[in-house]
Design an enzyme around this catalytic site. Sequence first.
Site, short mmCIF file in Angstrom:
data_model
loop_
_atom_site.label_atom_id
_atom_site.label_comp_id
_atom_site.label_asym_id
_atom_site.label_seq_id
_atom_site.Cartn_x
_atom_site.Cartn_y
_atom_site.Cartn_z
N GLU A 100 54.82 34.78 -108.79
CA GLU A 100 55.75 33.68 -108.61
C GLU A 100 55.07 32.45 -109.23
O GLU A 100 53.94 32.12 -108.84
CB GLU A 100 55.93 33.49 -107.10
CG GLU A 100 57.17 32.85 -106.64
CD GLU A 100 57.29 32.81 -105.11
OE1 GLU A 100 58.40 32.63 -104.63
OE2 GLU A 100 56.28 32.93 -104.39
N HIS A 125 51.28 32.41 -107.96
CA HIS A 125 51.24 33.11 -106.68
C HIS A 125 51.33 34.61 -106.89
O HIS A 125 52.39 35.16 -107.16
CB HIS A 125 52.39 32.58 -105.81
CG HIS A 125 52.42 33.15 -104.43
ND1 HIS A 125 53.57 33.34 -103.72
CD2 HIS A 125 51.40 33.56 -103.62
CE1 HIS A 125 53.27 33.86 -102.54
NE2 HIS A 125 51.97 33.99 -102.46
N SER A 170 50.05 30.31 -100.69
CA SER A 170 51.26 31.01 -100.28
C SER A 170 52.35 30.03 -99.87
O SER A 170 53.50 30.41 -99.76
CB SER A 170 50.98 31.89 -99.07
OG SER A 170 49.92 32.75 -99.33
N ASN A 185 57.52 33.63 -99.50
CA ASN A 185 57.13 33.50 -98.09
C ASN A 185 58.18 32.82 -97.22
O ASN A 185 58.17 32.96 -96.01
CB ASN A 185 55.78 32.81 -97.97
CG ASN A 185 54.69 33.80 -98.32
OD1 ASN A 185 54.67 34.91 -97.79
ND2 ASN A 185 53.82 33.44 -99.23
P1 NAD Z 1 40.58 35.44 -97.54
O1 NAD Z 1 40.27 34.85 -96.21
O2 NAD Z 1 40.56 36.92 -97.70
O3 NAD Z 1 39.57 34.84 -98.65
C1 NAD Z 1 39.36 33.46 -98.79
C2 NAD Z 1 37.97 33.27 -99.39
O4 NAD Z 1 37.81 31.86 -99.71
C3 NAD Z 1 36.81 33.63 -98.44
O5 NAD Z 1 35.98 34.57 -99.06
C4 NAD Z 1 36.09 32.30 -98.20
O6 NAD Z 1 34.68 32.45 -98.07
C5 NAD Z 1 36.44 31.55 -99.47
N1 NAD Z 1 36.31 30.08 -99.41
C6 NAD Z 1 36.59 29.26 -98.39
N2 NAD Z 1 36.34 27.99 -98.76
C7 NAD Z 1 35.91 28.01 -100.04
C8 NAD Z 1 35.52 27.01 -100.98
N3 NAD Z 1 35.52 25.72 -100.66
N4 NAD Z 1 35.11 27.42 -102.21
C9 NAD Z 1 35.10 28.74 -102.53
N5 NAD Z 1 35.48 29.72 -101.68
C10 NAD Z 1 35.88 29.36 -100.45
O7 NAD Z 1 42.02 34.84 -97.96
P2 NAD Z 1 43.09 35.46 -98.97
O8 NAD Z 1 44.01 36.35 -98.23
O9 NAD Z 1 42.40 35.95 -100.20
O10 NAD Z 1 43.94 34.15 -99.33
C11 NAD Z 1 43.53 33.25 -100.33
C12 NAD Z 1 44.73 32.44 -100.77
O11 NAD Z 1 45.73 33.32 -101.32
C13 NAD Z 1 45.42 31.66 -99.64
O12 NAD Z 1 45.90 30.45 -100.15
C14 NAD Z 1 46.57 32.58 -99.27
O13 NAD Z 1 47.64 31.88 -98.68
C15 NAD Z 1 46.95 33.13 -100.63
N6 NAD Z 1 47.68 34.42 -100.63
C16 NAD Z 1 47.33 35.42 -99.78
C17 NAD Z 1 48.01 36.63 -99.83
C18 NAD Z 1 47.63 37.77 -98.93
O14 NAD Z 1 48.38 38.74 -98.85
N7 NAD Z 1 46.46 37.73 -98.30
C19 NAD Z 1 49.05 36.82 -100.75
C20 NAD Z 1 49.37 35.79 -101.64
C21 NAD Z 1 48.67 34.58 -101.57
#
Ligand code: NAD
Length: 284
Positions: A152, A140, A119, A190
Amino acid sequence: MEIKTIGVVGAGTMGNGIAQVFAYHGFDVIMSDVSAAALERGLATIKKSLERLASKEKIPVDAPAATLARICSTTRLEDFARADFVVEAVVEHEALKLDLFRQLDGLCKPEVVLASNTSSIPITRLAAVTRRPAQVIGMHFMNPVPLMELVEIIRALQTADETYALVEDLARRIAKTPVEVKDAYGFVSNRVLMPMINEAIFALHEGLATPEAIDTVMKLGMNHPMGPLALADLIGLDTCLNIMNVLYTGFNDSKYRPCPLLKQMVDAGWLGRKTGRGFYTYDK
Ligand code: NAD
């Protein structure tokens, strides 16, 4: 190279949505996570989402089973050796993502493009730790991935035009609308959204209004489909805090300081929908 198999790292909120969308559009998907429980939850979320879409006649009745059959899950990153394209969607921590990009660079075929769903972390830095910086890019997606149209696409300083063209084409093939953005902390989405959410949390912290009132002001007054606090719960408060910290330290500007209440809620483990409690409470 024809892209058939997509590797998705992380089966959380975003990873499982990304896996679902690619698989629905006919790609084979390898979804990985460090946690077997997270993989199980991710697969269950995909199943539920597909069934809901089918029950609303948004997708054909046979699509859920066909889509699920194209997704395999694994805790072994080595399985990505057979991926043709990779999207990383692990937690928003720079050191973790840098380490992962180094590993993926060592494991994946040399022609493979490595994309990050980060993000806010600069794609230029992720590219720099690989031996294929021209093939690293930001892809993104928005939350919830199956429903949101925007992707994005962030060009690192090193990203080649061919890499951009490939990702733009992939985004269209999964029925998303790509928008090209340059690499900077928080990109465009963001950079604009998170300070608004953070300010809504400050308004709550200062006792200006209840969460419901703050969200109603933004929904009815600004025509936002969802209020900022409900949206923060959907995104995950830990993710919101991580993004604010990236903006704050990256630009070194106090206007991005995270609200103390946001920090405290993350300390309490009240992360929003995913834990059942954030600014609102949810049935698990
Ligand atoms: P989340 O916490 O729901 O999921 C993250 C997952 O990554 C977890 O299941 C965790 O076990 C896993 N993980 C951690 N380390 C790991 C590794 N080394 N190898 C494999 N898996 C691993 O987080 P999320 O909300 O899905 O966010 C993930 C990414 O997407 C982040 O970079 C976040 O900034 C981005 N993002 C999030 C949103 C949102 O609305 N949540 C929107 C756009 C982008």
